[in-house]
Design an enzyme around this catalytic site. Structure first.
Site, PDB file in Angstrom:
ATOM      1  N   ALA A   1      10.265  -2.804   6.351  1.00 34.51           N
ATOM      2  CA  ALA A   1      10.314  -1.475   6.979  1.00 34.51           C
ATOM      3  C   ALA A   1      10.439  -0.374   5.930  1.00 34.51           C
ATOM      4  O   ALA A   1      11.231   0.544   6.065  1.00 34.51           O
ATOM      5  CB  ALA A   1      11.462  -1.398   7.990  1.00 34.51           C
TER       6      ALA A   1
ATOM      7  N   ALA B   1       0.603  -6.618   5.010  1.00 38.45           N
ATOM      8  CA  ALA B   1       0.145  -7.350   3.826  1.00 38.45           C
ATOM      9  C   ALA B   1       0.261  -8.852   4.073  1.00 38.45           C
ATOM     10  O   ALA B   1      -0.650  -9.622   3.757  1.00 38.45           O
ATOM     11  CB  ALA B   1       0.979  -6.941   2.610  1.00 38.45           C
TER      12      ALA B   1
ATOM     13  N   LYS C   1       0.842  -1.208   0.000  1.00 39.31           N
ATOM     14  CA  LYS C   1       0.000   0.000   0.000  1.00 39.31           C
ATOM     15  C   LYS C   1       0.873   1.252   0.000  1.00 39.31           C
ATOM     16  O   LYS C   1       2.012   1.243   0.520  1.00 39.31           O
ATOM     17  CB  LYS C   1      -0.965   0.045   1.194  1.00 39.31           C
ATOM     18  CG  LYS C   1      -0.325   0.188   2.593  1.00 39.31           C
ATOM     19  CD  LYS C   1      -0.043   1.623   3.025  1.00 39.31           C
ATOM     20  CE  LYS C   1       0.831   1.682   4.259  1.00 39.31           C
ATOM     21  NZ  LYS C   1       1.673   2.802   4.446  1.00 39.31           N
TER      22      LYS C   1
ATOM     23  N   ASP D   1      -2.904  -1.284   9.523  1.00 39.68           N
ATOM     24  CA  ASP D   1      -3.010  -1.336   8.058  1.00 39.68           C
ATOM     25  C   ASP D   1      -3.582  -2.661   7.553  1.00 39.68           C
ATOM     26  O   ASP D   1      -3.851  -2.796   6.361  1.00 39.68           O
ATOM     27  CB  ASP D   1      -1.616  -1.184   7.410  1.00 39.68           C
ATOM     28  CG  ASP D   1      -0.978   0.176   7.658  1.00 39.68           C
ATOM     29  OD1 ASP D   1      -1.693   1.114   8.034  1.00 39.68           O
ATOM     30  OD2 ASP D   1       0.250   0.277   7.474  1.00 39.68           O
TER      31      ASP D   1
HETATM   32  P1  ATP Z   1       4.032   0.194   7.747  1.00 41.42           P
HETATM   33  O1  ATP Z   1       4.018   0.855   6.418  1.00 41.42           O
HETATM   34  O2  ATP Z   1       2.812  -0.665   8.028  1.00 41.42           O
HETATM   35  O3  ATP Z   1       4.369   1.064   8.877  1.00 41.42           O
HETATM   36  P2  ATP Z   1       6.532  -0.902   6.980  1.00 41.42           P
HETATM   37  O4  ATP Z   1       6.294  -1.218   5.538  1.00 41.42           O
HETATM   38  O5  ATP Z   1       7.334   0.313   7.270  1.00 41.42           O
HETATM   39  O6  ATP Z   1       5.183  -0.901   7.739  1.00 41.42           O
HETATM   40  P3  ATP Z   1       6.988  -3.677   7.524  1.00 41.42           P
HETATM   41  O7  ATP Z   1       7.850  -4.274   6.470  1.00 41.42           O
HETATM   42  O8  ATP Z   1       5.534  -3.911   7.456  1.00 41.42           O
HETATM   43  O9  ATP Z   1       7.277  -2.105   7.641  1.00 41.42           O
HETATM   44  O10 ATP Z   1       7.539  -4.248   8.890  1.00 41.42           O
HETATM   45  C1  ATP Z   1       7.714  -3.561  10.058  1.00 41.42           C
HETATM   46  C2  ATP Z   1       8.247  -4.543  11.088  1.00 41.42           C
HETATM   47  O11 ATP Z   1       7.279  -5.574  11.306  1.00 41.42           O
HETATM   48  C3  ATP Z   1       9.489  -5.292  10.621  1.00 41.42           C
HETATM   49  O12 ATP Z   1      10.656  -4.589  10.916  1.00 41.42           O
HETATM   50  C4  ATP Z   1       9.401  -6.592  11.423  1.00 41.42           C
HETATM   51  O13 ATP Z   1      10.025  -6.441  12.658  1.00 41.42           O
HETATM   52  C5  ATP Z   1       7.916  -6.792  11.697  1.00 41.42           C
HETATM   53  N1  ATP Z   1       7.334  -7.937  10.948  1.00 41.42           N
HETATM   54  C6  ATP Z   1       6.716  -8.992  11.456  1.00 41.42           C
HETATM   55  N2  ATP Z   1       6.305  -9.830  10.503  1.00 41.42           N
HETATM   56  C7  ATP Z   1       6.671  -9.323   9.348  1.00 41.42           C
HETATM   57  C8  ATP Z   1       6.535  -9.761   7.996  1.00 41.42           C
HETATM   58  N3  ATP Z   1       5.921 -10.888   7.650  1.00 41.42           N
HETATM   59  N4  ATP Z   1       7.056  -8.949   7.049  1.00 41.42           N
HETATM   60  C9  ATP Z   1       7.655  -7.777   7.379  1.00 41.42           C
HETATM   61  N5  ATP Z   1       7.813  -7.346   8.632  1.00 41.42           N
HETATM   62  C10 ATP Z   1       7.317  -8.104   9.614  1.00 41.42           C
END
Ligand code: ATP
Length: 315
Positions: free
Chosen positions: A113, A121, A26, A153
């Site tokens: 992250a 997702a 997203k 989300d």
């Molecule tokens: P958002 O946009 O929702 O704030 P993001 O895209 O910045 O999130 P994500 O990749 O969703 O970040 O992940 C944030 C944290 O969630 C990761 O650093 C990790 O510690 C934890 N996490 C747990 N499960 C997962 C997964 N399946 N994929 C990614 N991160 C995960």
């Protein structure tokens, strides 16, 4: 109360073969961050938009719950009970009164992250995949209810498309938009940014009077989504977390400038960053902008994407 799952139910309930679910990333076309609530979350007013960068989760029958993965984040991301895929499988099993048994494999293309909600997702994908595997037959709204406890989300990624998110982002309402496909360029950074840290940085900037004025209403954006002109849409995108992401990662300003210099109509930081997304006038422009961004060395990788796309779906 739902009846308990038993192994000999396999043949009459749920999928026999593997279930494959694709789930999009997203971006937030508008991310209005309101005050910090007593529960530690900020009040949000956001327009979510699902784009064509996908993770894929395959679920097979198993005697225990196990997760393997390949792609983005392999070796960095724990595959234990802290992983959102495992947490989602447990949450669905608890809700439906079944045993949380599945062999799950995640093929990850959404960077960790990155501000693209990859973890959320994956949680949405796990709910949809396990629902099909276990034959629990929940509606999207029921799955979204379970999703809300897993992360703000996650409900949006059950539905996909373009939608308004309120509360802490978990309360989703569809947005009336023309069936247009928008062309995006997604510039992925080398190193991620932590979402909680970005919110704390925004609070700090606001407390010290250094933050920009908060975004206003979503009316202009909602109006633009009812037209087909990307130039109109470009003028309405905004993100209250962008100042915080730029304060923590000043080099993102160069990425944003490089995208606009390459012909993007506009560029914004996606969610809490550090991914930057650019709106292009058409598919050919998007390809060219992605190539220029990659060549300029202002990101690890630039990918083209379109949106809106559906949320987590079997198939
Ligand atoms: P958002 O946009 O929702 O704030 P993001 O895209 O910045 O999130 P994500 O990749 O969703 O970040 O992940 C944030 C944290 O969630 C990761 O650093 C990790 O510690 C934890 N996490 C747990 N499960 C997962 C997964 N399946 N994929 C990614 N991160 C995960």
């Amino acid at each position: 109360m739902t009846e308990a799952w038993r192994p000999d139910d396999d043949e009459r309930r749920g999928a026999l073969g593997p279930v494959r679910v694709r789930v999009p990333a997203k971006v937030n076309l508008h991310l209005g961050v309101g005050p910090l609530r007593r529960d530690g979350y900020h009040e949000l007013n956001t327009i979510y938009h699902a784009i064509s960068i996908y993770d894929e989760l395959t679920a097979r029958r198993g005697d225990t719950l196990a997760l393997t993965m390949e792609g983005e984040g392999t070796g960095e991301l724990a595959l234990d009970d802290t992983n959102l895929v495992i947490r989602a499988a447990h949450a669905l099993a608890g809700y439906a009164g079944v045993l949380p048994h599945a062999r799950l494999h995640l093929r990850k293309q959404i960077p960790l992250a990155g501000g693209l909600a990859g973890g959320s997702a994956d949680a949405a994908a796990a709910l949809v995949a396990c629902d099909a595997l276990w034959g629990t037959g929940l509606s999207r709204d029921e799955l979204a209810g379970i999703a809300a406890d897993l992360g703000s989300d996650v409900p949006f990624l059950i539905y996909g498309g373009t939608a308004l998110g309120t509360g802490r982002g978990e309360a989703i309402s569809p947005v009336l938009a023309r069936p247009t496909s928008w062309h995006w360029v997604v510039a992925i950074a080398d190193v991620g940014l932590s979402t909680p840290t970005a919110y704390r940085e925004l609070d700090r900037l606001r407390d010290s009077g250094a933050a920009g004025a908060p975004l206003g209403s979503t009316d202009a954006l909602l109006g633009a989504l009812r037209q087909r002109d990307p130039r109109v849409l470009a003028r309405t995108l905004g993100n209250d977390l962008q100042d915080a992401a730029l304060a923590m990662r000043p080099a993102l300003a160069d990425t944003l400038k490089a995208g606009e210099a390459a012909g993007a109509l506009t560029g914004i930081v996606s969610g809490s960053g550090p991914t930057c997304v650019f709106l292009a006038a058409n598919a050919a422009d998007a390809e060219r902008i992605a190539a220029e961004l990659t060549a300029a060395g202002v990101c690890r990788e630039a990918r083209v994407a379109h949106g809106p796309v559906a949320g987590a779906r079997v198939g």
